[in-house]
Design a protein around this motif. Structure first.
Motif, PDB file in Angstrom:
ATOM      1  N   ALA A  67       0.860  -1.271  -0.113  1.00  0.00           N
ATOM      2  CA  ALA A  67      -0.059   0.048  -0.084  1.00  0.00           C
ATOM      3  C   ALA A  67       0.713   1.335  -0.059  1.00  0.00           C
ATOM      4  O   ALA A  67       1.864   1.412   0.891  1.00  0.00           O
ATOM      5  N   ALA A  68       0.749   2.296  -0.941  1.00  0.00           N
ATOM      6  CA  ALA A  68       1.301   3.384  -0.918  1.00  0.00           C
ATOM      7  C   ALA A  68       0.574   3.987   0.300  1.00  0.00           C
ATOM      8  O   ALA A  68      -0.471   4.065   0.573  1.00  0.00           O
ATOM      9  N   ARG A  69       1.360   4.889   0.946  1.00  0.00           N
ATOM     10  CA  ARG A  69       0.937   5.736   2.321  1.00  0.00           C
ATOM     11  C   ARG A  69       1.237   7.267   1.959  1.00  0.00           C
ATOM     12  O   ARG A  69       2.670   7.458   2.044  1.00  0.00           O
ATOM     13  N   GLY A  70       0.592   8.096   1.725  1.00  0.00           N
ATOM     14  CA  GLY A  70       0.852   9.591   1.382  1.00  0.00           C
ATOM     15  C   GLY A  70       0.904  10.182   2.761  1.00  0.00           C
ATOM     16  O   GLY A  70       1.676  10.021   3.644  1.00  0.00           O
ATOM     17  N   ALA A  71      -0.023  11.065   3.127  1.00  0.00           N
ATOM     18  CA  ALA A  71      -0.262  11.709   4.262  1.00  0.00           C
ATOM     19  C   ALA A  71      -1.028  10.978   5.370  1.00  0.00           C
ATOM     20  O   ALA A  71      -1.259  11.384   6.353  1.00  0.00           O
ATOM     21  N   GLY A  72      -1.592   9.790   4.997  1.00  0.00           N
ATOM     22  CA  GLY A  72      -2.386   8.992   5.987  1.00  0.00           C
ATOM     23  C   GLY A  72      -3.608   9.461   6.351  1.00  0.00           C
ATOM     24  O   GLY A  72      -4.046   9.281   7.258  1.00  0.00           O
ATOM     25  N   HIS A  73      -4.248  10.253   5.527  1.00  0.00           N
ATOM     26  CA  HIS A  73      -5.410  10.969   5.887  1.00  0.00           C
ATOM     27  C   HIS A  73      -6.714  10.083   5.293  1.00  0.00           C
ATOM     28  O   HIS A  73      -7.789  10.613   5.253  1.00  0.00           O
ATOM     29  N   SER A  74      -6.556   8.910   5.073  1.00  0.00           N
ATOM     30  CA  SER A  74      -7.808   8.083   4.537  1.00  0.00           C
ATOM     31  C   SER A  74      -8.701   7.713   6.005  1.00  0.00           C
ATOM     32  O   SER A  74      -8.144   8.238   7.020  1.00  0.00           O
ATOM     33  N   LEU A  75      -9.730   7.205   5.581  1.00  0.00           N
ATOM     34  CA  LEU A  75     -10.758   7.355   6.552  1.00  0.00           C
ATOM     35  C   LEU A  75     -11.023   5.732   7.064  1.00  0.00           C
ATOM     36  O   LEU A  75     -11.693   5.579   8.160  1.00  0.00           O
TER      37      LEU A  75
ATOM     38  N   THR B  52      -8.580  20.838  -3.267  1.00  0.00           N
ATOM     39  CA  THR B  52      -9.015  20.403  -2.122  1.00  0.00           C
ATOM     40  C   THR B  52      -8.954  21.260  -1.130  1.00  0.00           C
ATOM     41  O   THR B  52      -8.270  22.315  -1.035  1.00  0.00           O
ATOM     42  N   ASP B  53     -10.052  21.104  -0.090  1.00  0.00           N
ATOM     43  CA  ASP B  53     -10.179  22.170   1.123  1.00  0.00           C
ATOM     44  C   ASP B  53      -8.952  22.344   1.923  1.00  0.00           C
ATOM     45  O   ASP B  53      -8.380  23.278   2.289  1.00  0.00           O
ATOM     46  N   TYR B  54      -8.300  20.932   2.081  1.00  0.00           N
ATOM     47  CA  TYR B  54      -7.259  20.930   3.149  1.00  0.00           C
ATOM     48  C   TYR B  54      -6.017  20.600   2.413  1.00  0.00           C
ATOM     49  O   TYR B  54      -6.129  19.735   1.347  1.00  0.00           O
TER      50      TYR B  54
ATOM     51  N   LEU C  22      -2.782  17.139   2.233  1.00  0.00           N
ATOM     52  CA  LEU C  22      -3.003  15.456   1.671  1.00  0.00           C
ATOM     53  C   LEU C  22      -1.910  15.675   0.503  1.00  0.00           C
ATOM     54  O   LEU C  22      -1.607  16.514   0.049  1.00  0.00           O
ATOM     55  N   THR C  23      -1.668  14.360   0.250  1.00  0.00           N
ATOM     56  CA  THR C  23      -0.792  14.421  -0.961  1.00  0.00           C
ATOM     57  C   THR C  23      -1.650  14.390  -1.997  1.00  0.00           C
ATOM     58  O   THR C  23      -2.733  13.794  -2.341  1.00  0.00           O
ATOM     59  N   VAL C  24      -0.970  14.719  -3.194  1.00  0.00           N
ATOM     60  CA  VAL C  24      -1.476  14.757  -4.703  1.00  0.00           C
ATOM     61  C   VAL C  24      -1.965  13.161  -5.085  1.00  0.00           C
ATOM     62  O   VAL C  24      -2.875  13.011  -5.658  1.00  0.00           O
TER      63      VAL C  24
ATOM     64  N   LEU D 285      -5.580  11.847  -5.615  1.00  0.00           N
ATOM     65  CA  LEU D 285      -6.096  11.722  -7.043  1.00  0.00           C
ATOM     66  C   LEU D 285      -6.616  10.288  -7.216  1.00  0.00           C
ATOM     67  O   LEU D 285      -7.201   9.894  -8.186  1.00  0.00           O
ATOM     68  N   SER D 286      -6.322   9.527  -6.195  1.00  0.00           N
ATOM     69  CA  SER D 286      -6.588   8.056  -6.242  1.00  0.00           C
ATOM     70  C   SER D 286      -8.115   7.910  -5.768  1.00  0.00           C
ATOM     71  O   SER D 286      -8.735   6.995  -5.995  1.00  0.00           O
ATOM     72  N   ASN D 287      -8.580   9.151  -5.298  1.00  0.00           N
ATOM     73  CA  ASN D 287     -10.096   9.114  -4.985  1.00  0.00           C
ATOM     74  C   ASN D 287     -10.854  10.109  -5.940  1.00  0.00           C
ATOM     75  O   ASN D 287     -11.938   9.907  -6.420  1.00  0.00           O
TER      76      ASN D 287
ATOM     77  N   GLY E 242     -10.754  14.385  -5.382  1.00  0.00           N
ATOM     78  CA  GLY E 242     -10.155  15.683  -5.166  1.00  0.00           C
ATOM     79  C   GLY E 242     -11.409  16.546  -5.274  1.00  0.00           C
ATOM     80  O   GLY E 242     -11.323  17.201  -6.763  1.00  0.00           O
ATOM     81  N   ILE E 243     -12.083  16.923  -4.436  1.00  0.00           N
ATOM     82  CA  ILE E 243     -13.106  18.125  -4.795  1.00  0.00           C
ATOM     83  C   ILE E 243     -12.921  19.230  -3.725  1.00  0.00           C
ATOM     84  O   ILE E 243     -12.366  19.250  -2.645  1.00  0.00           O
ATOM     85  N   SER E 244     -13.697  20.252  -4.109  1.00  0.00           N
ATOM     86  CA  SER E 244     -13.685  21.469  -3.314  1.00  0.00           C
ATOM     87  C   SER E 244     -14.786  22.514  -3.912  1.00  0.00           C
ATOM     88  O   SER E 244     -15.528  22.392  -5.052  1.00  0.00           O
TER      89      SER E 244
ATOM     90  N   GLN F 217     -21.147   6.812  -3.040  1.00  0.00           N
ATOM     91  CA  GLN F 217     -20.210   7.056  -1.854  1.00  0.00           C
ATOM     92  C   GLN F 217     -19.014   7.513  -2.213  1.00  0.00           C
ATOM     93  O   GLN F 217     -18.464   7.063  -3.439  1.00  0.00           O
ATOM     94  N   TYR F 218     -18.485   8.623  -1.596  1.00  0.00           N
ATOM     95  CA  TYR F 218     -17.183   9.026  -2.022  1.00  0.00           C
ATOM     96  C   TYR F 218     -16.117   8.809  -0.728  1.00  0.00           C
ATOM     97  O   TYR F 218     -16.735   8.732   0.375  1.00  0.00           O
ATOM     98  N   LEU F 219     -14.906   8.316  -1.094  1.00  0.00           N
ATOM     99  CA  LEU F 219     -13.968   7.953  -0.098  1.00  0.00           C
ATOM    100  C   LEU F 219     -14.208   6.860   0.772  1.00  0.00           C
ATOM    101  O   LEU F 219     -14.081   6.589   1.794  1.00  0.00           O
TER     102      LEU F 219
END
Ligand SMILES: Cc1cc2nc3c(=O)[nH]c(=O)nc-3n(C[C@H](O)[C@H](O)[C@H](O)COP(=O)(O)OP(=O)(O)OC[C@H]3O[C@@H](n4cnc5c(N)ncnc54)[C@H](O)[C@@H]3O)c2cc1C
Length: 479
Positions: free
Chosen positions: A86-94, A162-164, A167-169, A173-175, A177-179, A428-430
């Motif tokens: 698994a790639a781990r970017g900023a780890g902000h998954s839910l 994104t709002d925040y 997070l990594t690009v 992008l694997s999801n 990316g909205i705002s 559903q998103y994310l």
């Protein structure tokens, strides 16, 4: 020569990871340029704090070459949880999407040289040199805030965010990316005029939001949120620099009142014959908010995009950042938004809800159908994002309470997904769907193409075990 070395290391790693006799003894073993490290608590943790699957090892690559080496080895290895990555970017998954239970987590933030903005110069009609954005070459572990900082040095920036920004690009992008800029595309820069207006009617609130997204020449960003209690009014105002004098009556038991806030922004530089002030005046004159509750402030472009960082800092101070986050994000077609809002409010206790509930429209024709992001079918091209971004305070909501919230979300999502017979047909998103069958249902008619891409690019299901879409099995390619 390079290739030979790569094949050799790959073979050694493959044997050590997968042979029952010569099983790798310790994750700290060094195999040529590939170093596998002992897992740390953070490699089994994410922002959601709901799923925790410890990996066998962690890799902190300094170059893409090391990742290629690892994947080369694992793609020929026997199926085993250890042979997943698994790639781990900023780890902000839910829901553990960046985790690899028993496998290997590659921490992309370790990669160096993350952002390079390449700008070319061309001659304009009048003969003078004009600057044309070519591209930003962004590493797998780059944060959006790093992209922004680098881009602003050239006076340019991507149109959608994104709002925040922490997070990594790659992770975003694997999801998708909205705002609030997602309803349109266009350049942004310099200062922003940032406006908030309050409502007590959901229908008027959403009607005004749709009016705003129909004016992309004037308006650059549109979002909105529900205001359930004093606390949500206070926490949503942290980053907003103007004084808000809105103290509504939230009602009492049995007669709770809910309010709504539209947030829109206008970028200063884009207006040719009129100032941003004038545009704000013109636009707000068309809105039906609760008079006089409209507030505005002028901020720098960077501060506007970086606004959620202030909310993060505040939640950190209150001990509400590193806590479980049972979030629910749904894309709801326009025809179902009132039904969805009512369904949601039946499950949410307005008194003690902690966190924002974002609600704003998006236009489905702005989504690239060639990506794996899934949006609902809509008759009129309008869908809404409902982001229920809840933080739970462990002193008041323990494990069982978090489970209960997740179960409520599952029920809401199931009901919202229903198609036909008055169903909303939401997506559903994310999400981490509970089974491959749910994923098939999620992708709908896009499943065949998505599965075919998996067979082509990752036939042995080495990548992304935390998404739980393609289990690592012997007959992986036949799923
Ligand atoms: C506070 C907060 C605010 C947020 N705001 C927004 C928002 O405004 N808009 C929005 O759209 N989303 C938002 N999100 C959701 C966020 O975009 C996703 O959770 C995203 O996946 C997190 O990025 P990350 O770098 O932390 O990814 P991780 O959690 O590290 O990874 C997410 C997924 O991407 C994969 N991945 C990571 N890097 C790569 C790569 N280089 N190549 C391939 N796959 C990779 C992982 O394996 C995993 O499956 C927010 C989340 C939080 C916690």
């Amino acid at each position: 020569m390079e290739l030979k070395a790569l094949n050799l290391y790959a073979a050694v790693l493959s044997v050590l990871l997968c042979s029952s006799v010569n099983f790798i003894q310790s994750p700290t073993d060094v195999l040529g340029p590939v170093t596998l490290l002992e897992p740390t608590p953070s490699s089994a943790r994410d922002f959601g704090s709901v799923v925790s699957d410890a990996p066998f090892a962690v890799m902190r690559p300094e170059s893409p070459y090391e990742i290629a080496l690892l994947l080369g080895a694992l793609s020929s290895a026997a199926p085993s949880p250890r042979a997943t990555v698994a790639a781990r970017g900023a780890g902000h998954s839910l829901h553990g999407q960046a985790q690899a239970g028993g496998g290997i987590v590659v921490e992309t933030r370790a990669l160096l040289g993350n952002v390079q903005v390449v700008v070319t110069r061309e001659h304009g009609d009048s003969g003078g040199a004009i600057t044309v954005p070519a591209y930003a070459d962004v590493g797998a572990g780059a944060l959006w805030v790093e992209v922004l900082e680098e881009c602003l040095k050239t006076g340019l920036a991507p149109p959608s965010w994104t709002d925040y920004l922490y997070l990594t690009v790659g992770g975003t992008l694997s999801n998708g990316g909205i705002s609030g800029q997602t309803f349109k595309h266009g350049p942004q820069i310099s200062n922003v005029r940032w406006v908030r207006a309050f409502y007590d009617s959901f229908e008027i609130f959403t009607g005004d939001q749709e009016l705003l997204v129909s004016m992309p020449e004037q308006v650059d960003y549109v979002e909105g949120f529900m205001v359930l209690n004093e606390q949500s009014l206070e926490s949503s105002s942290i980053a907003f620099p103007a004084q808000i004098n809105f103290s509504p009556d939230f009602g009492s038991n049995g007669r709770k009142k809910v309010y709504y806030c539209i947030e829109f922004a206008v970028h200063d530089f884009q207006q040719n014959d009129s100032s941003a002030d004038h545009v704000v005046e013109q636009v707000s004159g068309k809105l039906s908010y609760l008079k006089p509750h409209m507030y505005s402030a002028e901020v720098s472009y960077f501060d506007f995009l970086n606004r959620v960082k202030m909310e993060e800092d505040s939640l950190m101070r209150r001990g509400l950042w590193d806590v479980p986050h049972p979030w629910l994000n749904m894309f709801v077609p326009k025809h179902g938004i009132t039904q969805f809002k009512d369904l949601l409010m039946d499950t949410v206790s307005a008194d003690d809800f902690e966190g924002p509930i974002l609600v704003y429209p998006l236009l489905t024709d702005k989504w690239d159908g060639n990506t794996s992001a899934v949006v609902p079918a809509t008759a009129d091209g309008v869908m809404y994002i409902f982001g229920v971004l809840r933080s739970t305070d462990p002193t008041r909501c323990g494990r069982a309470c978090v489970e209960l919230i997740l179960e409520q979300h599952r029920r809401v999502a199931d009901e919202a997904r229903r198609v036909g017979g008055g169903g909303m047909g939401a997506k559903q998103y994310l999400a981490r769907q509970p089974s491959p069958a749910h994923w098939r249902n999620h992708f709908g008619s896009g499943w065949g193409r998505f599965a075919a891409r998996k067979v082509r690019f990752d036939p042995r299901h080495v990548l992304g075990p935390g998404q739980v879409i393609f289990p690592r099995t012997d007959n992986a390619a036949s799923m």
